[in-house]
Design an enzyme around this catalytic site. Structure first.
Site, PDB file in Angstrom:
ATOM      1  N   GLY A   1       0.817  -1.214   0.000  1.00 40.90           N
ATOM      2  CA  GLY A   1       0.000   0.000   0.000  1.00 40.90           C
ATOM      3  C   GLY A   1       0.847   1.258   0.000  1.00 40.90           C
ATOM      4  O   GLY A   1       1.767   1.400   0.824  1.00 40.90           O
TER       5      GLY A   1
ATOM      6  N   ASP B   1       0.183   4.233   0.927  1.00 40.91           N
ATOM      7  CA  ASP B   1       0.104   5.005   2.169  1.00 40.91           C
ATOM      8  C   ASP B   1       0.983   4.394   3.246  1.00 40.91           C
ATOM      9  O   ASP B   1       1.569   5.118   4.063  1.00 40.91           O
ATOM     10  CB  ASP B   1      -1.344   5.109   2.645  1.00 40.91           C
ATOM     11  CG  ASP B   1      -2.044   3.757   2.764  1.00 40.91           C
ATOM     12  OD1 ASP B   1      -1.551   2.749   2.222  1.00 40.91           O
ATOM     13  OD2 ASP B   1      -3.113   3.714   3.406  1.00 40.91           O
ATOM     14  N   ARG B   2       1.114   3.071   3.241  1.00 38.89           N
ATOM     15  CA  ARG B   2       1.953   2.410   4.236  1.00 38.89           C
ATOM     16  C   ARG B   2       3.427   2.737   4.008  1.00 38.89           C
ATOM     17  O   ARG B   2       4.196   2.929   4.964  1.00 38.89           O
ATOM     18  CB  ARG B   2       1.711   0.903   4.212  1.00 38.89           C
ATOM     19  CG  ARG B   2       0.237   0.527   4.434  1.00 38.89           C
ATOM     20  CD  ARG B   2       0.006  -0.968   4.375  1.00 38.89           C
ATOM     21  NE  ARG B   2       0.497  -1.621   5.582  1.00 38.89           N
ATOM     22  CZ  ARG B   2       0.543  -2.937   5.737  1.00 38.89           C
ATOM     23  NH1 ARG B   2       0.161  -3.731   4.755  1.00 38.89           N
ATOM     24  NH2 ARG B   2       0.983  -3.468   6.874  1.00 38.89           N
TER      25      ARG B   2
END
Length: 258
Positions: A109, A111-112
């Site tokens: 991800g 965002d991760r």
């Protein structure tokens, strides 16, 4: 000015940044069908209300876990802002960290990965970033800033919606911190189960991560419901709502020569 765009499954966050700081930010409900023309009308109005203009934006970076939104967000930048955005996850975009996973970094991800970069820039030590989003994610970052891995569990609002939609008599409720664990009616019983259930989940997963990692880890809370749980358990040591944006600013800096 730099525009950072973080598109997750619930909201798209637009942040206007100058240097290494966020000036302001706005959120819009995620809709993969929303076009670049619709985005720019909304963004232009908000920028004007804040005393800014679209013409001040000279760079952009996108992190999205909603692939269907990427085309329209890219078109927003290219067509209306006259800038080619960096896209976290694109092999050509350097993160400045290693992704120590048994999978391609492009499949982690975005965002991760931004959380890992943003966390390391500020804290400079091994971390667990607990992100209270559509899913509740636990991201482990080593002392060099490398992304080690983590855990993904259903988000709190997903659990609340499942309780309501899959049962005949349980109502839809908002999560709140209850005064006691023993609920005296349906509402307080549900609030207790959700809140203290997630406290137990957070404490249990963080304890297992710390045991496996074998060294001290700072724990950072971020995301929409993070303020509710920060202070509800001593495991969550810091509340940092700008960690993703900070990571996107740093990734942009690493790829633009400053």
């Amino acid at each position: 000015m730099l525009l950072t765009i973080n598109a997750n499954n619930t909201n798209v966050k637009f942040a206007i940044c100058e240097g290494d700081r966020m000036v302001t930010d706005w959120r819009l409900k995620t809709d993969p069908a929303r076009t670049a023309d619709q985005y720019v009308v909304w963004l232009n109005q908000l920028m004007q209300m804040s005393g800014m203009s679209l013409g001040q934006i000279d760079g952009a970076i996108i992190a999205t876990v909603v692939p269907q939104s990427l085309f329209h967000l890219t078109m927003l930048c290219e067509k209306h802002l006259k800038t080619t955005p960096l896209v976290v996850g694109d092999p050509a975009v350097k993160l400045g960290i290693k992704v120590l996973m048994d999978m391609s970094p492009q499949d982690v991800g975005a965002d991760r990965l931004a959380n890992a970069v943003g966390g390391h820039v500020r804290y400079m030590k091994p971390l667990v970033v607990v992100d209270f989003g559509t899913a509740t994610t636990f991201d482990v970052v080593d002392g060099d800033g490398n992304y080690v891995g983590g855990a993904i569990s259903p988000g709190i609002n997903l659990s609340l919606e499942a309780l309501h939609s899959m049962t005949a008599k349980l109502p839809r409720i908002a999560v709140e911190r209850p005064a006691k664990a023993i609920g005296k009616d349906t509402l307080t019983a549900m609030q207790s189960g959700i809140f203290f259930g997630y406290v137990g989940l957070i404490e249990g997963i963080v304890a297992r991560i710390r045991a496996e990692f074998g060294a001290p880890l700072e724990v950072i809370a971020t995301g929409g419901l993070a303020p509710l749980f920060h202070g509800g358990t001593p495991v969550l040591q810091h509340l940092d709502q700008e960690i993703t944006t900070r990571g996107l600013i740093e990734i942009y800096r690493r790829n633009s020569g400053g």
